[in-house]
Design a protein around this motif. Structure first.
Motif, mmCIF file in Angstrom:
data_model
loop_
_atom_site.group_PDB
_atom_site.id
_atom_site.type_symbol
_atom_site.label_atom_id
_atom_site.label_comp_id
_atom_site.label_asym_id
_atom_site.label_seq_id
_atom_site.Cartn_x
_atom_site.Cartn_y
_atom_site.Cartn_z
ATOM 1 N N GLU A 84 11.064 31.284 46.184
ATOM 2 C CA GLU A 84 11.744 30.090 46.690
ATOM 3 C C GLU A 84 12.673 30.418 47.856
ATOM 4 N N ALA A 85 13.317 31.600 47.814
ATOM 5 C CA ALA A 85 14.252 31.994 48.862
ATOM 6 C C ALA A 85 14.231 33.510 48.978
ATOM 7 N N ALA A 86 14.558 34.010 50.174
ATOM 8 C CA ALA A 86 14.568 35.456 50.403
ATOM 9 C C ALA A 86 15.688 35.831 51.368
ATOM 10 N N GLN A 87 16.287 36.974 51.109
ATOM 11 C CA GLN A 87 17.288 37.564 51.991
ATOM 12 C C GLN A 87 16.942 39.048 52.108
ATOM 13 N N VAL A 88 16.991 39.586 53.322
ATOM 14 C CA VAL A 88 16.680 40.996 53.539
ATOM 15 C C VAL A 88 17.849 41.650 54.249
ATOM 16 N N VAL A 89 18.243 42.820 53.744
ATOM 17 C CA VAL A 89 19.314 43.608 54.339
ATOM 18 C C VAL A 89 18.832 45.040 54.487
ATOM 19 N N VAL A 100 16.349 51.490 55.469
ATOM 20 C CA VAL A 100 15.150 50.819 54.980
ATOM 21 C C VAL A 100 15.506 49.371 54.670
ATOM 22 N N ALA A 101 14.499 48.535 54.603
ATOM 23 C CA ALA A 101 14.704 47.131 54.232
ATOM 24 C C ALA A 101 14.725 47.013 52.712
ATOM 25 N N VAL A 102 15.649 46.203 52.221
ATOM 26 C CA VAL A 102 15.703 45.854 50.800
ATOM 27 C C VAL A 102 15.719 44.335 50.743
ATOM 28 N N ALA A 103 14.808 43.776 49.951
ATOM 29 C CA ALA A 103 14.674 42.323 49.872
ATOM 30 C C ALA A 103 15.218 41.801 48.546
ATOM 31 N N PHE A 104 15.866 40.666 48.633
ATOM 32 C CA PHE A 104 16.329 39.937 47.457
ATOM 33 C C PHE A 104 15.605 38.601 47.483
ATOM 34 N N VAL A 105 15.000 38.226 46.367
ATOM 35 C CA VAL A 105 14.294 36.950 46.305
ATOM 36 C C VAL A 105 14.801 36.144 45.125
ATOM 37 N N ARG A 106 14.713 34.847 45.300
ATOM 38 C CA ARG A 106 14.990 33.900 44.224
ATOM 39 C C ARG A 106 13.659 33.233 43.900
ATOM 40 N N ALA A 107 13.323 33.186 42.623
ATOM 41 C CA ALA A 107 12.028 32.653 42.194
ATOM 42 C C ALA A 107 12.005 31.132 42.224
ATOM 43 N N GLU A 108 10.824 30.592 42.469
ATOM 44 C CA GLU A 108 10.613 29.151 42.313
ATOM 45 C C GLU A 108 10.771 28.830 40.827
ATOM 46 N N PRO A 109 11.171 27.597 40.494
ATOM 47 C CA PRO A 109 11.314 27.244 39.073
ATOM 48 C C PRO A 109 10.030 27.541 38.295
ATOM 49 N N GLY A 110 10.197 28.243 37.180
ATOM 50 C CA GLY A 110 9.064 28.571 36.313
ATOM 51 C C GLY A 110 8.280 29.801 36.741
ATOM 52 N N PRO A 132 9.605 46.034 52.557
ATOM 53 C CA PRO A 132 10.830 46.371 51.819
ATOM 54 C C PRO A 132 10.633 47.569 50.897
ATOM 55 N N GLU A 133 11.613 48.448 50.919
ATOM 56 C CA GLU A 133 11.625 49.611 50.015
ATOM 57 C C GLU A 133 11.742 49.143 48.572
ATOM 58 N N ARG A 134 12.527 48.099 48.376
ATOM 59 C CA ARG A 134 12.713 47.502 47.056
ATOM 60 C C ARG A 134 12.724 45.995 47.222
ATOM 61 N N VAL A 135 12.210 45.296 46.209
ATOM 62 C CA VAL A 135 12.349 43.845 46.104
ATOM 63 C C VAL A 135 13.080 43.598 44.792
ATOM 64 N N ILE A 136 14.173 42.870 44.872
ATOM 65 C CA ILE A 136 15.013 42.603 43.706
ATOM 66 C C ILE A 136 15.065 41.098 43.486
ATOM 67 N N VAL A 137 14.695 40.667 42.298
ATOM 68 C CA VAL A 137 14.702 39.238 41.959
ATOM 69 C C VAL A 137 16.071 38.879 41.394
ATOM 70 N N LEU A 138 16.698 37.869 41.979
ATOM 71 C CA LEU A 138 18.011 37.384 41.531
ATOM 72 C C LEU A 138 17.909 35.921 41.100
ATOM 73 N N ASP A 139 18.769 35.525 40.188
ATOM 74 C CA ASP A 139 18.861 34.109 39.816
ATOM 75 C C ASP A 139 19.528 33.322 40.936
ATOM 76 N N ALA A 140 20.492 33.953 41.618
ATOM 77 C CA ALA A 140 21.224 33.309 42.712
ATOM 78 C C ALA A 140 21.741 34.389 43.648
ATOM 79 N N PHE A 141 21.852 34.055 44.923
ATOM 80 C CA PHE A 141 22.431 34.964 45.900
ATOM 81 C C PHE A 141 23.953 34.850 45.829
ATOM 82 N N ARG A 159 25.748 45.988 49.569
ATOM 83 C CA ARG A 159 26.295 46.847 48.511
ATOM 84 C C ARG A 159 25.310 46.936 47.344
ATOM 85 N N MET A 160 24.743 45.797 46.953
ATOM 86 C CA MET A 160 23.778 45.777 45.860
ATOM 87 C C MET A 160 22.531 46.600 46.221
#
Length: 174
Positions: A84-89, A100-110, A132-141, A159-160
């Motif tokens: 649903e959403a993505a942020q890369v740092v 390296v790139a690290v991605a944070f994603v928020r999942a679509e409902p369900g 991305p070296e890592r993809v990390i799924v978060l509930d919220a940014f 930092r994360m």
């Protein structure tokens, strides 16, 4: 730069400031010795002379020597099912091989996106150094409220990302 590769957008001419009042340090940081104003923006010039804005230079990543706009990686992730959403740092892993790139994603409902599947999909859609070296799924940014609404706290994501890379480096050493 010639048309194509992105770089820092600099402005010059008679209407550009020559310096900051009573602030020589800011002048040195932002005005080149030959009078160009450093905007801090990442942009490119097209073949027809147009300027394409990519984002703020401070948000850009330096991956294997290439300047990369995190939005390019975010757009790739957003095109994948379940995201649903993505942020890369950017972050530097403990092995010292550079940012390296690290991605944070928020999942679509369900949805429950699998980080390794997302990385595999990225490998098939972009240059290897952008994956991305890592993809990390978060509930919220992490966000902060401001006068223009909520803003993602990229400093907290960095930092994360550093913590996640450090933890994976420790796991690999065990």
């Amino acid at each position: 730069l010639p048309p194509g590769p992105p770089g820092e957008l600099r402005l010059g001419g008679g209407t550009i400031l020559r310096g900051y009042l009573d602030n020589p340090e800011a002048t040195r940081e932002n005005i080149t010795s030959d009078g160009w104003l450093r905007t801090g923006d990442l942009a490119e010039i097209t073949e027809d002379g147009a300027i394409v804005f990519h984002g703020r230079l401070k948000d850009s990543l330096r991956l294997r020597g290439f300047l990369v706009d995190p939005a390019e990686i975010e757009e790739c992730l957003l095109a994948l099912p379940g995201v649903e959403a993505a942020q890369v740092v950017g972050a530097t892993p403990p092995d010292g091989r550079g940012e390296v790139a690290v991605a944070f994603v928020r999942a679509e409902p369900g949805a429950e996106p699998d980080p390794e599947r997302l990385r595999a999909e990225c490998r098939g859609r972009m240059a290897a150094y952008k994956v991305p070296e890592r993809v990390i799924v978060l509930d919220a940014f992490p966000t902060v409220d401001g006068p223009n609404g909520s803003k993602v706290r990229r400093v907290e994501l960095r930092r994360m990302a550093a913590d996640a890379l450090a933890a994976s480096g420790q796991e690999a050493a065990c």
